[in-house]
Structure formats: structure tokens, C-alpha cells
Design a protein around this motif. Structure first.
Motif, PDB file in Angstrom:
ATOM      1  N   LEU A  82     -26.927   5.175   6.689  1.00 55.58           N
ATOM      2  CA  LEU A  82     -27.260   5.020   8.112  1.00 55.58           C
ATOM      3  C   LEU A  82     -27.630   6.362   8.754  1.00 55.58           C
ATOM      4  O   LEU A  82     -28.537   6.439   9.592  1.00 55.58           O
ATOM      5  N   LEU A  83     -26.956   7.442   8.351  1.00 56.25           N
ATOM      6  CA  LEU A  83     -27.277   8.763   8.928  1.00 56.25           C
ATOM      7  C   LEU A  83     -28.724   9.155   8.620  1.00 56.25           C
ATOM      8  O   LEU A  83     -29.409   9.734   9.464  1.00 56.25           O
ATOM      9  N   SER A  84     -29.163   8.826   7.414  1.00 56.81           N
ATOM     10  CA  SER A  84     -30.562   9.096   7.050  1.00 56.81           C
ATOM     11  C   SER A  84     -31.504   8.324   7.962  1.00 56.81           C
ATOM     12  O   SER A  84     -32.502   8.845   8.446  1.00 56.81           O
ATOM     13  N   HIS A  85     -31.161   7.054   8.169  1.00 58.59           N
ATOM     14  CA  HIS A  85     -32.029   6.202   9.003  1.00 58.59           C
ATOM     15  C   HIS A  85     -32.094   6.703  10.438  1.00 58.59           C
ATOM     16  O   HIS A  85     -33.160   6.723  11.051  1.00 58.59           O
ATOM     17  N   ILE A  86     -30.946   7.108  10.967  1.00 65.36           N
ATOM     18  CA  ILE A  86     -30.949   7.555  12.372  1.00 65.36           C
ATOM     19  C   ILE A  86     -31.753   8.854  12.511  1.00 65.36           C
ATOM     20  O   ILE A  86     -32.554   9.008  13.435  1.00 65.36           O
ATOM     21  N   SER A  87     -31.553   9.791  11.560  1.00 63.62           N
ATOM     22  CA  SER A  87     -32.266  11.071  11.693  1.00 63.62           C
ATOM     23  C   SER A  87     -33.772  10.869  11.489  1.00 63.62           C
ATOM     24  O   SER A  87     -34.592  11.545  12.110  1.00 63.62           O
ATOM     25  N   GLU A  88     -34.126   9.913  10.648  1.00 61.20           N
ATOM     26  CA  GLU A  88     -35.541   9.603  10.436  1.00 61.20           C
ATOM     27  C   GLU A  88     -36.143   8.992  11.705  1.00 61.20           C
ATOM     28  O   GLU A  88     -37.224   9.342  12.142  1.00 61.20           O
ATOM     29  N   LYS A  89     -35.350   8.079  12.273  1.00 59.22           N
ATOM     30  CA  LYS A  89     -35.807   7.425  13.513  1.00 59.22           C
ATOM     31  C   LYS A  89     -36.025   8.480  14.600  1.00 59.22           C
ATOM     32  O   LYS A  89     -36.963   8.403  15.392  1.00 59.22           O
ATOM     33  N   TYR A  90     -35.126   9.491  14.604  1.00 60.17           N
ATOM     34  CA  TYR A  90     -35.247  10.532  15.621  1.00 60.17           C
ATOM     35  C   TYR A  90     -36.571  11.288  15.479  1.00 60.17           C
ATOM     36  O   TYR A  90     -37.317  11.413  16.440  1.00 60.17           O
ATOM     37  N   TYR A  91     -36.873  11.787  14.256  1.00 54.64           N
ATOM     38  CA  TYR A  91     -38.094  12.608  14.182  1.00 54.64           C
ATOM     39  C   TYR A  91     -39.343  11.776  14.449  1.00 54.64           C
ATOM     40  O   TYR A  91     -40.315  12.267  15.018  1.00 54.64           O
ATOM     41  N   GLU A  92     -39.313  10.492  14.079  1.00 52.98           N
ATOM     42  CA  GLU A  92     -40.474   9.647  14.393  1.00 52.98           C
ATOM     43  C   GLU A  92     -40.608   9.461  15.908  1.00 52.98           C
ATOM     44  O   GLU A  92     -41.693   9.531  16.466  1.00 52.98           O
ATOM     45  N   SER A  93     -39.453   9.254  16.563  1.00 52.29           N
ATOM     46  CA  SER A  93     -39.486   9.022  18.011  1.00 52.29           C
ATOM     47  C   SER A  93     -39.958  10.266  18.758  1.00 52.29           C
ATOM     48  O   SER A  93     -40.599  10.158  19.810  1.00 52.29           O
ATOM     49  N   VAL A  94     -39.641  11.446  18.223  1.00 47.08           N
ATOM     50  CA  VAL A  94     -40.085  12.681  18.885  1.00 47.08           C
ATOM     51  C   VAL A  94     -41.621  12.756  18.854  1.00 47.08           C
ATOM     52  O   VAL A  94     -42.261  13.056  19.870  1.00 47.08           O
ATOM     53  N   ASP A  95     -42.202  12.447  17.705  1.00 45.27           N
ATOM     54  CA  ASP A  95     -43.676  12.449  17.618  1.00 45.27           C
ATOM     55  C   ASP A  95     -44.274  11.469  18.629  1.00 45.27           C
ATOM     56  O   ASP A  95     -45.223  11.796  19.334  1.00 45.27           O
ATOM     57  N   GLU A  96     -43.680  10.279  18.687  1.00 41.16           N
ATOM     58  CA  GLU A  96     -44.201   9.259  19.616  1.00 41.16           C
ATOM     59  C   GLU A  96     -44.094   9.755  21.055  1.00 41.16           C
ATOM     60  O   GLU A  96     -44.997   9.587  21.856  1.00 41.16           O
ATOM     61  N   TRP A  97     -42.946  10.398  21.359  1.00 37.64           N
ATOM     62  CA  TRP A  97     -42.729  10.872  22.736  1.00 37.64           C
ATOM     63  C   TRP A  97     -43.800  11.897  23.113  1.00 37.64           C
ATOM     64  O   TRP A  97     -44.396  11.819  24.189  1.00 37.64           O
ATOM     65  N   PHE A  98     -44.066  12.849  22.223  1.00 35.03           N
ATOM     66  CA  PHE A  98     -45.062  13.877  22.552  1.00 35.03           C
ATOM     67  C   PHE A  98     -46.460  13.267  22.625  1.00 35.03           C
ATOM     68  O   PHE A  98     -47.261  13.671  23.468  1.00 35.03           O
ATOM     69  N   ASP A  99     -46.747  12.288  21.799  1.00 34.47           N
ATOM     70  CA  ASP A  99     -48.061  11.624  21.889  1.00 34.47           C
ATOM     71  C   ASP A  99     -48.218  10.925  23.243  1.00 34.47           C
ATOM     72  O   ASP A  99     -49.256  11.021  23.884  1.00 34.47           O
ATOM     73  N   ARG A 100     -47.146  10.225  23.650  1.00 34.07           N
ATOM     74  CA  ARG A 100     -47.207   9.464  24.902  1.00 34.07           C
ATOM     75  C   ARG A 100     -47.269  10.358  26.132  1.00 34.07           C
ATOM     76  O   ARG A 100     -47.816   9.983  27.159  1.00 34.07           O
ATOM     77  N   ASN A 101     -46.669  11.549  26.030  1.00 34.09           N
ATOM     78  CA  ASN A 101     -46.511  12.377  27.229  1.00 34.09           C
ATOM     79  C   ASN A 101     -47.360  13.644  27.247  1.00 34.09           C
ATOM     80  O   ASN A 101     -47.149  14.517  28.084  1.00 34.09           O
ATOM     81  N   ALA A 102     -48.331  13.712  26.339  1.00 27.90           N
ATOM     82  CA  ALA A 102     -49.170  14.927  26.270  1.00 27.90           C
ATOM     83  C   ALA A 102     -49.818  15.224  27.623  1.00 27.90           C
ATOM     84  O   ALA A 102     -49.952  16.385  28.024  1.00 27.90           O
ATOM     85  N   HIS A 103     -50.209  14.143  28.350  1.00 28.79           N
ATOM     86  CA  HIS A 103     -50.900  14.351  29.628  1.00 28.79           C
ATOM     87  C   HIS A 103     -50.040  15.097  30.645  1.00 28.79           C
ATOM     88  O   HIS A 103     -50.536  15.804  31.506  1.00 28.79           O
ATOM     89  N   LEU A 104     -48.716  14.940  30.531  1.00 28.21           N
ATOM     90  CA  LEU A 104     -47.825  15.592  31.505  1.00 28.21           C
ATOM     91  C   LEU A 104     -47.933  17.115  31.434  1.00 28.21           C
ATOM     92  O   LEU A 104     -47.825  17.807  32.431  1.00 28.21           O
ATOM     93  N   PHE A 105     -48.150  17.617  30.215  1.00 26.25           N
ATOM     94  CA  PHE A 105     -48.236  19.074  30.075  1.00 26.25           C
ATOM     95  C   PHE A 105     -49.529  19.602  30.695  1.00 26.25           C
ATOM     96  O   PHE A 105     -49.542  20.676  31.281  1.00 26.25           O
ATOM     97  N   ASP A 106     -50.599  18.797  30.601  1.00 25.56           N
ATOM     98  CA  ASP A 106     -51.847  19.215  31.263  1.00 25.56           C
ATOM     99  C   ASP A 106     -51.669  19.196  32.780  1.00 25.56           C
ATOM    100  O   ASP A 106     -52.087  20.110  33.480  1.00 25.56           O
TER     101      ASP A 106
END
Ligand code: SF4
Length: 260
Positions: free
Chosen positions: A107-131
Motif C-alpha cells: 500500500l505504501l508503494s501505491h500511495i507514493s505512486e499516486k502522489y507523484y502522479e497527482s503532482v504532475d496532474e496538479w501542475f498541468d491543471r494549474n500552469a495558467h496560474l503561474f502565468d
């Protein structure tokens, strides 16, 4: 550099033995570069453009030397400890595969994997905020000579660097901790546990990432709802990792956790 030269250099008291085994590999921000043999060797190679050029013979020669040196060091250590590495153990391959599958399924592997995937998604979704933020800062520069948005920009850059640096490392170190723990079940010794050291590096990355996300949320109030699930995920991972590796926090990392 050959094996003997490496062994000679490692005896220099300036270097802390094994400091690079439980660091976060962020050499640009490390205060121990002067005491790290790994860093010193890396810098010597960076200073030599031919050794960094994949199309240059020197690059391949150095790589071959590293493999040769590693082989010799393994042979020497095996001879010193009475292990016969020429004896092939077919069960060992199956055991390694089994350990990898168990770590994969954890389960620890799954959670840490889910985390790094979610970080990529977050930055993709919010790139406009930095502009948008950049535009806002440029406006502030134009209308006010007193307000200095550089400090805010530097803080945002810093926390993004922190989040991105640990994004994958948290998972990699948790994986290593899980695999080491499975190896250690089969070995009875009193050495400090690699599983605890690796889990500690992951936990420190989690701590720093949680703080960084909170600072980021303070600069982008509109993101608070999307950042909270990531912080919660990390908090959950931290709690579970601390329960699984109760000695991780007290693991002494060479250099970092020792008296100077
Ligand atoms: S100990 Fe510091 S300098 Fe050495 S590899 Fe780790 S981060 Fe880099």
C-alpha cells in the motif's frame, strides 16, 4: 581512477564515510559537498568536458573503468567475508523477483505512486496560474516602486523546486525501504537497517513537501481546495510509513545526524 586510488581517497578524513547513502542527492543545496567523496568525484568529471561527452571515447572508457572497479570491489569484499560469488544460486533470482512483487503490491508503494502522479496532474491543471501571477507581479512593478514582488517570486520558485525535487524521490526511497525490509527479514545482524535509513530520507522529503505545498497554497488562495488532497495524501503516507518503520526517524544518517 582505479580501485586502489579510490580506496586511498576514501581514507581522507575530510570525507564522511557513506554520507551519500542517505542524503536527498540535492547537491546544489547540500552543506556537506566538501565532505562528500561522491560529490568530489562527480565535480572532477563535470570539469572534464570529454568525460561528459557521450560521443567521446573518454566517456565510454570512464564508464568501463567504473564497472571494472565495481566488479573488483565486490570481489574483494566477497573474499574478505568468505562469500563465493561464483556459485550461482538459482533460488536467489526467484527470491529477488518475489521481493520486488511484494514491494510493488504494498500500500505504501501505491500511495507514493499516486502522489507523484497527482503532482504532475496538479501542475498541468494549474500552469495558467503561474502565468497570471507573473502578469500580476509585472503590474505591481509598474505601479509601485516600493512593492518588491521579487521576494514573493523567489519564494514561489523555491517551494516549487522543493515539491518537484521530492516528487519522485519519496516513492523511490519508500520502495527501497520496503525492499530492504524484506531482505532484512532474512538476515540476522545488528547493523543499522537500510530500510530505516531509506524510510527516513522519504519521510524528510514528505515533511519538506507538505511545508512547501502549504506555502504555495498561501500564495495562490484559489488552489487551496486542490492542494489539500495532496497534503492529505502525504500526511497519510507519512503516518503509515512511521508506523511501518518506527525506528526510521531515529536512524543516524552519516554526517547529517552526527555531531560535527
Ligand atoms: S551528501 Fe550532499 S554532496 Fe554528497 S551526494 Fe548527497 S547531497 Fe550531494
Amino acid at each position: 581512477m582505479d580501485k586502489d586510488e579510490l580506496i586511498e581517497r576514501a581514507k581522507d578524513p575530510r570525507y564522511i564515510r557513506g554520507i551519500y547513502n542517505y542524503c536527498d542527492r540535492w547537491c546544489e543545496r547540500c552543506t556537506y559537498t566538501f565532505r562528500c567523496l561522491n560529490y568530489a568525484i562527480g565535480e572532477e568529471q563535470i570539469d572534464d568536458p570529454e568525460a561528459n561527452d557521450i560521443s567521446n571515447e573518454k566517456f565510454w572508457q570512464q564508464l568501463s573503468d567504473v564497472f571494472e572497479m565495481t566488479r573488483e570491489l565486490i570481489q574483494d569484499t566477497a573474499a574478505e567475508t568468505g562469500i563465493d560469488i561464483s556459485a550461482f544460486d538459482p533460488d536467489a533470482v526467484d527470491r529477488e523477483k518475489d521481493i520486488e512483487s511484494q514491494a510493488d503490491a504494498d500500500l505504501l508503494s501505491h500511495i507514493s505512486e499516486k502522489y507523484y502522479e497527482s503532482v504532475d496532474e496538479w501542475f498541468d491543471r494549474n500552469a495558467h496560474l503561474f502565468d497570471q501571477k507573473e502578469d500580476e507581479m509585472n503590474r505591481i512593478r509598474l505601479i509601485s516602486a516600493k512593492d518588491n514582488p521579487e521576494k514573493e517570486a523567489a519564494e514561489i520558485r523555491d517551494v516549487i523546486d522543493i515539491i518537484k525535487w521530492y516528487q519522485y524521490q519519496i516513492h523511490v526511497k519508500i520502495r527501497r525501504a520496503l525492499e530492504s525490509a524484506l531482505h532484512e527479514e532474512m538476515e540476522e545482524d545488528d547493523f543499522p537497517r537500510d530500510s530505516d535509513g531509506s524510510a527516513k530520507v522519504s519521510l524528510l522529503g514528505i515533511d519538506r513537501s507538505i511545508d512547501a505545498w502549504q506555502v504555495l497554497a498561501s500564495h495562490f488562495q484559489e488552489t487551496e481546495d486542490s492542494i489539500q488532497p495532496l497534503v492529505k495524501l502525504l500526511g497519510d503516507l507519512r503516518r503509515r510509513a512511521e508506523t511501518r518503520f518506527p525506528n526510521a526517524r531515529s536512524f543516524i544518517r552519516p554526517g547529517f545526524d552526527e555531531e560535527p
